[in-house]
Design a protein around this motif. Structure first.
Motif, PDB file in Angstrom:
ATOM      1  N   THR A   1     -40.778   6.422 -16.712  1.00 15.54           N
ATOM      2  CA  THR A   1     -41.316   7.665 -17.237  1.00 15.54           C
ATOM      3  C   THR A   1     -42.823   7.488 -17.380  1.00 15.54           C
ATOM      4  OG1 THR A   1     -39.274   8.131 -18.434  1.00 15.54           O
ATOM      5  CG2 THR A   1     -41.239   9.317 -19.131  1.00 15.54           C
TER       6      THR A   1
ATOM      7  N   GLU B   1     -33.601  17.310 -14.175  1.00 14.15           N
ATOM      8  CA  GLU B   1     -33.163  16.825 -15.481  1.00 14.15           C
ATOM      9  C   GLU B   1     -32.228  15.622 -15.367  1.00 14.15           C
ATOM     10  OE1 GLU B   1     -34.024  18.164 -18.449  1.00 14.15           O
ATOM     11  OE2 GLU B   1     -35.358  19.622 -17.521  1.00 14.15           O
TER      12      GLU B   1
ATOM     13  N   ARG C   1     -38.877  16.463 -10.977  1.00 10.45           N
ATOM     14  CA  ARG C   1     -38.800  17.518 -11.988  1.00 10.45           C
ATOM     15  C   ARG C   1     -37.372  17.754 -12.487  1.00 10.45           C
ATOM     16  NH1 ARG C   1     -43.277  20.486 -12.692  1.00 10.45           N
ATOM     17  NH2 ARG C   1     -44.896  20.520 -11.080  1.00 10.45           N
TER      18      ARG C   1
ATOM     19  N   LEU D   1     -43.073  12.263  -8.292  1.00  8.67           N
ATOM     20  CA  LEU D   1     -42.518  12.774  -9.534  1.00  8.67           C
ATOM     21  C   LEU D   1     -41.209  13.506  -9.284  1.00  8.67           C
ATOM     22  CD1 LEU D   1     -45.727  14.150 -11.287  1.00  8.67           C
ATOM     23  CD2 LEU D   1     -44.419  12.124 -11.952  1.00  8.67           C
TER      24      LEU D   1
ATOM     25  N   ARG E   1     -44.762  14.079 -19.892  1.00 10.25           N
ATOM     26  CA  ARG E   1     -44.204  12.856 -19.327  1.00 10.25           C
ATOM     27  C   ARG E   1     -43.061  13.243 -18.398  1.00 10.25           C
ATOM     28  NH1 ARG E   1     -45.561   8.072 -21.259  1.00 10.25           N
ATOM     29  NH2 ARG E   1     -43.528   7.094 -20.980  1.00 10.25           N
ATOM     30  N   MET E   2     -43.000  12.571 -17.247  1.00 10.55           N
ATOM     31  CA  MET E   2     -41.958  12.862 -16.263  1.00 10.55           C
ATOM     32  C   MET E   2     -41.458  11.570 -15.644  1.00 10.55           C
ATOM     33  SD  MET E   2     -43.585  16.196 -14.288  1.00 10.55           S
ATOM     34  CE  MET E   2     -42.226  16.247 -13.117  1.00 10.55           C
TER      35      MET E   2
END
Length: 298
Positions: free
Chosen positions: A174, A167, A165, A163, A149-150
């Motif tokens: 999500t 943090e 990546r 998307l 999940r991203m």
């Protein structure tokens, strides 16, 4: 002149050649009315038949409104070569421009992948408008080179969402993420007739997750957005047995291109944002029969 302005001018001349000056003028007036009235929803009825609704202005596709039809050269190519047994996969379906086009061709089925909830709702409404819901399977997931999940950030223009990546926290949803190879295996698809990938610059990750599938030449036709991320992949995909082309609708010819540098330098016979790939196995089976191919130079 900025890159954005140059792109707009290129599209305008491209569209004028495709539909003519008078239709373009009418379309520009139609676009102006949409922008001035600022209604929350709009609908464009294309001359080739499809009806596409959209949220205004966030999902507005100016080229469709101005030119009143699909003018991308790969669309003209697919009209010539598609067959009744085709299975089409659309990665980055957005509101359904390509999905609706493909489902209106004489094909067996279309699988559309789109992670944005807003886009999926519009996409499904467009399938219903065109009476093709039964011909399309919509998958609300993101396709990449990993599984999990991203975060899928919400861009002001949803067509540019991709998307994330990183943090760091951010606005957006999500979403489920899978590789294309995994998804197609679950669907029982060991081969697809046409694979289109346009994911706002995230093409490299999609292609990485699909490489084992492509290494088997399991997609007959590829329609891939030309982007900074996708460019290095063209040579790699070619090494798996694919040839790449630009299609020129006025002449009905495919113009073959060499490599990454050739993609950038090539004097395109018709402006194009996507590169067309064809597997050698499909070519040997007759995919391009009846389509004249201009050999690559050198």
């Amino acid at each position: 002149m900025t890159a954005q302005v140059r792109n707009a001018v290129t599209k305008l001349f491209w569209g004028v050649r495709a539909v003519g000056p008078s239709r373009t003028l009418v379309g520009l007036m139609r676009l102006a009315v949409l922008r001035v009235r600022a209604r929350p929803e709009g609908v464009v009825r294309l001359r080739s038949g499809p009806i596409l609704g959209f949220a205004n202005p966030s999902q507005l596709v100016p080229t469709l409104v101005v030119f009143g039809d699909y003018i991308d050269p790969e669309m003209a190519f697919l009209r010539r070569v598609s067959r009744a047994d085709w299975v089409v996969v659309d990665v980055g379906a957005a509101i359904g421009q390509f999905t609706v086009f493909a489902a209106k061709l004489p094909v067996a089925h279309v699988h559309a992948f789109e992670p944005s909830g807003d886009n999926v709702r519009t996409l499904e409404a467009n399938l219903d408008r065109n009476g093709i819901t039964s011909r399309v399977s919509v998958h609300q997931i993101a396709v990449s080179d990993c599984t999990g999940r991203m975060l899928f950030p919400t861009a002001q223009n949803p067509f540019l969402s991709r998307l994330d990546r990183s943090e760091r926290p951010g606005a957006g949803a999500t979403v489920d993420v899978r590789t294309l190879g995994e998804v197609l295996e679950d669907l029982g698809l060991d081969r697809v007739s046409c694979l289109k990938i346009n994911v706002a610059g995230f093409e490299a990750e999609v292609l990485a997750g699909a490489e084992p599938f492509l290494a088997r030449q399991s997609a007959d036709v590829l329609i891939i957005l030309i982007s900074e991320g996708s460019l290095p992949w063209f040579a790699k995909i070619a090494s798996h047995g694919y040839r790449f082309f630009f299609f020129a609708p006025p002449t009905g010819r495919l113009h073959e291109v060499w490599d990454v540098d050739d993609v950038l330098r090539h004097e395109r016979p018709w402006p194009a944002r996507h590169l067309i790939g064809a597997s050698r196995a499909a070519i040997d089976r007759g995919l391009l029969d009846g389509v004249e191919t201009v050999p690559r130079r050198g």
